[in-house]
Motif scaffolding. Structure first.
Motif, PDB file in Angstrom:
ATOM      1  N   LYS A 281       0.837  -1.205   0.000  1.00  0.00           N
ATOM      2  CA  LYS A 281       0.000   0.000   0.000  1.00  0.00           C
ATOM      3  C   LYS A 281       0.874   1.258   0.000  1.00  0.00           C
ATOM      4  O   LYS A 281       0.595   2.207  -0.726  1.00  0.00           O
ATOM      5  N   THR A 282       1.946   1.224   0.780  1.00  0.00           N
ATOM      6  CA  THR A 282       2.864   2.377   0.826  1.00  0.00           C
ATOM      7  C   THR A 282       3.469   2.642  -0.539  1.00  0.00           C
ATOM      8  O   THR A 282       3.502   3.783  -1.007  1.00  0.00           O
TER       9      THR A 282
ATOM     10  N   LYS B 291       2.257   1.697  -3.464  1.00  0.00           N
ATOM     11  CA  LYS B 291       1.185   2.123  -4.381  1.00  0.00           C
ATOM     12  C   LYS B 291       0.883   3.604  -4.174  1.00  0.00           C
ATOM     13  O   LYS B 291       0.730   4.348  -5.141  1.00  0.00           O
ATOM     14  N   ASP B 292       0.811   4.032  -2.918  1.00  0.00           N
ATOM     15  CA  ASP B 292       0.533   5.440  -2.615  1.00  0.00           C
ATOM     16  C   ASP B 292       1.691   6.329  -3.080  1.00  0.00           C
ATOM     17  O   ASP B 292       1.471   7.404  -3.624  1.00  0.00           O
ATOM     18  N   LYS B 293       2.892   5.866  -2.880  1.00  0.00           N
ATOM     19  CA  LYS B 293       4.070   6.660  -3.207  1.00  0.00           C
ATOM     20  C   LYS B 293       4.260   6.794  -4.715  1.00  0.00           C
ATOM     21  O   LYS B 293       4.600   7.874  -5.211  1.00  0.00           O
TER      22      LYS B 293
END
Length: 123
Positions: A114-115, A117-119
């Protein structure tokens, strides 16, 4: 009977993926001494049995009766009925810690994914 206990200890150690070196370290003996103990080359004192039970996080009775409740050779030759109810409970008990570890690793992986993907703005 002591030979059965030695075999049970070896089977449980292998199911828990513990090495002989790890067991020897925890028991304060050499790996060769531990290996000899597993091979029934030396008698296991009651005190050592208690220490092994603590390492395995099992009660002594379960270790002593382990071979009679779950026969792996029989299970391999005659699936799926060869596993008794108590044998299944033993298997569950032994793998409970592994399941928890895998769940934690999966959770960490999901958070890292998730990190990223967000980044990086990935799907």
């Amino acid at each position: 009977m002591s030979g059965e206990i030695n075999e049970n200890i070896k089977s449980i150690r292998e199911l828990k993926n513990y090495t002989q070196e790890y067991m020897a370290f925890r028991l304060g003996i050499t790996q060769a001494g531990y290996s000899k103990m597993e091979r029934n080359g030396s008698r296991i004192s009651f005190e050592k049995l208690e220490e092994i039970a603590v390492i395995f996080e099992m009660d002594l009775k379960r270790i002593i009766n382990f071979g009679s409740t779950l026969n792996f050779k029989s299970a391999l030759q005659n699936p799926p009925h060869a596993l008794t109810v108590s044998g299944l409970l033993n298997a569950e008990y032994l793998y409970r810690d592994k399941i928890r570890l895998l769940e934690k690793l999966l959770d960490i992986t999901d958070r890292e994914l998730k990190t990223y993907k967000d980044k990086f703005g990935c799907l």
